[in-house]
Motif scaffolding. Structure first.
Motif, mmCIF file in Angstrom:
data_model
loop_
_atom_site.group_PDB
_atom_site.id
_atom_site.type_symbol
_atom_site.label_atom_id
_atom_site.label_comp_id
_atom_site.label_asym_id
_atom_site.label_seq_id
_atom_site.Cartn_x
_atom_site.Cartn_y
_atom_site.Cartn_z
ATOM 1 N N CYS A 181 0.809 -1.228 0.000
ATOM 2 C CA CYS A 181 0.000 0.000 0.000
ATOM 3 C C CYS A 181 0.841 1.276 0.000
ATOM 4 N N PHE A 182 2.149 1.137 0.024
ATOM 5 C CA PHE A 182 3.013 2.312 0.119
ATOM 6 C C PHE A 182 2.909 3.229 -1.099
ATOM 7 N N ASP A 183 2.562 2.664 -2.261
ATOM 8 C CA ASP A 183 2.531 3.480 -3.484
ATOM 9 C C ASP A 183 1.242 4.283 -3.628
ATOM 10 N N GLY A 184 0.355 4.207 -2.627
ATOM 11 C CA GLY A 184 -0.882 4.982 -2.665
ATOM 12 C C GLY A 184 -2.100 4.162 -3.013
ATOM 13 N N ASN A 185 -1.901 3.010 -3.651
ATOM 14 C CA ASN A 185 -3.017 2.124 -3.974
ATOM 15 C C ASN A 185 -3.309 1.251 -2.757
ATOM 16 N N LYS A 186 -4.438 1.482 -2.127
ATOM 17 C CA LYS A 186 -4.762 0.784 -0.878
ATOM 18 C C LYS A 186 -5.620 -0.467 -1.089
ATOM 19 N N LYS A 187 -5.855 -0.859 -2.326
ATOM 20 C CA LYS A 187 -6.712 -2.014 -2.591
ATOM 21 C C LYS A 187 -6.173 -3.331 -2.024
ATOM 22 N N PRO A 188 -4.841 -3.512 -1.920
ATOM 23 C CA PRO A 188 -4.361 -4.764 -1.291
ATOM 24 C C PRO A 188 -4.927 -4.994 0.104
ATOM 25 N N CYS A 189 -5.296 -3.920 0.804
ATOM 26 C CA CYS A 189 -5.907 -4.050 2.125
ATOM 27 C C CYS A 189 -7.220 -4.811 2.025
ATOM 28 N N LEU A 190 -7.980 -4.542 0.952
ATOM 29 C CA LEU A 190 -9.235 -5.246 0.725
ATOM 30 C C LEU A 190 -8.992 -6.679 0.282
ATOM 31 N N THR A 191 -8.098 -6.838 -0.682
ATOM 32 C CA THR A 191 -7.819 -8.149 -1.252
ATOM 33 C C THR A 191 -7.349 -9.141 -0.206
ATOM 34 N N ASN A 192 -6.480 -8.679 0.688
ATOM 35 C CA ASN A 192 -5.891 -9.564 1.696
ATOM 36 C C ASN A 192 -6.634 -9.563 3.029
ATOM 37 N N LYS A 193 -7.738 -8.799 3.106
ATOM 38 C CA LYS A 193 -8.504 -8.691 4.347
ATOM 39 C C LYS A 193 -7.566 -8.391 5.527
ATOM 40 N N CYS A 194 -6.803 -7.344 5.355
ATOM 41 C CA CYS A 194 -5.741 -7.040 6.323
ATOM 42 C C CYS A 194 -6.248 -6.646 7.704
ATOM 43 N N MET A 195 -7.448 -6.102 7.781
ATOM 44 C CA MET A 195 -7.968 -5.638 9.055
ATOM 45 C C MET A 195 -8.701 -6.778 9.764
ATOM 46 N N LYS A 196 -7.997 -7.479 10.629
ATOM 47 C CA LYS A 196 -8.557 -8.548 11.458
ATOM 48 C C LYS A 196 -9.150 -9.693 10.640
ATOM 49 N N GLY A 197 -8.757 -9.814 9.375
ATOM 50 C CA GLY A 197 -9.291 -10.868 8.526
ATOM 51 C C GLY A 197 -10.749 -10.662 8.153
ATOM 52 N N SER A 198 -11.255 -9.471 8.401
ATOM 53 C CA SER A 198 -12.668 -9.157 8.184
ATOM 54 C C SER A 198 -12.867 -8.332 6.912
ATOM 55 N N THR A 199 -13.839 -8.710 6.112
ATOM 56 C CA THR A 199 -14.149 -7.957 4.897
ATOM 57 C C THR A 199 -14.652 -6.559 5.238
ATOM 58 N N LEU A 200 -15.568 -6.457 6.227
ATOM 59 C CA LEU A 200 -16.120 -5.159 6.609
ATOM 60 C C LEU A 200 -15.044 -4.257 7.195
ATOM 61 N N ALA A 201 -14.258 -4.785 8.139
ATOM 62 C CA ALA A 201 -13.216 -3.969 8.763
ATOM 63 C C ALA A 201 -12.184 -3.529 7.739
ATOM 64 N N SER A 202 -11.875 -4.407 6.787
ATOM 65 C CA SER A 202 -10.893 -4.065 5.753
ATOM 66 C C SER A 202 -11.455 -3.021 4.801
ATOM 67 N N TRP A 203 -12.750 -3.087 4.550
ATOM 68 C CA TRP A 203 -13.381 -2.072 3.694
ATOM 69 C C TRP A 203 -13.318 -0.706 4.375
ATOM 70 N N ILE A 204 -13.596 -0.669 5.688
ATOM 71 C CA ILE A 204 -13.519 0.590 6.433
ATOM 72 C C ILE A 204 -12.086 1.121 6.420
#
Length: 399
Positions: free
Chosen positions: A139-162
């Motif tokens: 996500c360092f290059d400004g594109n934050k979509k990997p956060c969604l793809t990898n469900k980085c926020m607690k493995g949750s789709t909703l939390a990662s979307w937020i």
């Protein structure tokens, strides 16, 4: 000067909170007027400014708070009206308060300084770790979509979307436009911020400080053990440490708790009693245990920024064996105030524990140099210059 300090919590919860409380005290000692803006949390210290605090964030508020809630804007504007600060100094504010407060202050012509305690401005989940605990900079290059793809926020789709929407809204350009200076406690942090596109002229490297007086002691003799102080979790390298320590005859004292507490205790059973779990301790007990240890181990496996555990240990005269990751190596003078090892390598850690255990260190000299380096008065000179706009001297410390 009138300085408004902000952090999501206002009690000794973590390094960010401790830093802000220490800074508040330091500023008051130098006769500055201070105010505080935080979330109204049950454990908060008492303060006359709590009437301005927005309420504790509920699960429902997690859908709105990260983007700048009406309550936060109303109460922060009221505080700005009543206190009329010259400087707003931000710390950890994302999600619970949000960078909306930086914009509100900036629009009034108030100088905004922001101390970075983690990588939230680059990584939506703040620690640059993916679900499998590997280092990630996607996500360092400004594109934050990997956060969604990898469900980085607690493995949750909703939390990662937020987290994704929060990062998109509070993007680099928007954050830079309302912040006069970003304080990076480590050169490593500054380099990562620059890698993420942030203007290096706004990045000021300033190592954290502590109240060195609490570390003063008369006796620098050592006992036959080494110690770990911190959270028993994956990112702190607790598993790697126990794996390495279990192969050695030396006594290890573990201070702290965390999600891996029971698992690691069970693993260490039957290992000859060379690993002792002491649980959570107050400072006086930590000072005694860490101050008599032959050395302290910091086995982190994430981009540790500027850990107070290293600073406090050295001020006690205790050398540090630290992982070569993040800002840790910047704090260690190899062979003088400690050693480093390859992060995540139990074999290298095991070998370096043996080296440290048999090495000779000048404990009193380590303490003396550390107290000079991390002294609050040294920090005050730098931060006071930053408050009046002198941060561009020597091209941001020529980092």
């Amino acid at each position: 000067m009138r300085i408004l300090l902000s952090n999501k919590f206002y009690y000794r919860r973590g390094g960010d909170c401790i830093y802000m409380l220490n800074l508040e005290q330091l500023l008051r000692e130098h006769r500055h007027e201070t105010a505080v803006f935080a979330m109204d949390y049950p454990e908060n210290l008492d303060t006359p400014w709590k009437r301005y605090f927005p309420q504790n964030m509920s699960k429902l508020m997690a859908l709105t708070r990260p983007f700048g809630s009406i309550e936060v804007k109303k109460k922060f504007n009221k505080l700005l009206d009543d206190f009329r600060p010259d400087v707003v100094h931000l710390n950890n504010i994302h999600t619970h308060l949000s960078p909306i407060i930086a914009e509100l202050a900036h629009k009034r012509g108030i100088r905004v300084v922001w101390t970075l305690h983690d990588y939230k401005l680059l990584c939506p989940r703040y620690d640059c770790l993916r679900g499998d605990k590997t280092i990630c900079e996607l996500c360092f290059d400004g594109n934050k979509k990997p956060c969604l793809t990898n469900k980085c926020m607690k493995g949750s789709t909703l939390a990662s979307w937020i987290g994704y929407r929060e990062a998109v809204m509070w993007n680099r350009k928007r954050l830079e436009s309302c912040t006069d200076a970003f304080v990076c406690p480590s050169l490593f942090m500054a380099e990562k911020m620059e890698q993420g596109g942030f203007d290096k002229r706004k990045l000021k490297v300033m190592c954290n400080f502590i109240d060195v007086g609490k570390c003063r002691k008369d006796d620098y003799s050592r006992d036959e053990y080494y110690c770990f102080i911190g959270r028993l979790s994956h990112e702190k390298g607790a598993e790697t440490l126990i794996e390495a320590a279990s192969q050695l005859p030396y006594k290890l004292k573990v201070i702290g708790g965390g999600p891996l507490n029971e698992e690691l205790r069970m693993k260490s059973e039957g290992l000859g009693g060379n690993i002792e779990f002491l649980g959570f301790k107050q400072w006086d007990e930590i000072k005694d245990i860490a101050g008599r240890a032959k050395f302290s181990v910091i086995p982190s496996e994430w981009y540790e920024n500027n850990p107070l555990s290293v600073i406090e240990a050295q001020c006690l005269g205790t050398p540090v064996l630290g992982a070569r990751i993040g800002g840790i190596p910047e704090l260690i003078d190899e062979g003088v105030s400690g050693m480093t090892f390859a992060s995540r390598s139990a074999d290298d850690l095991k070998n370096k524990i043996e080296c440290m255990y048999n090495a000779t260190f000048d404990y009193q000299q380590i303490a003396q140099k550390a107290m000079e380096r991390y002294n609050a008065e040294v920090y005050y000179k730098e931060i006071s210059n930053l408050y009046v706009g002198s941060e561009y001297c020597e091209e941001s410390s020529k980092h």
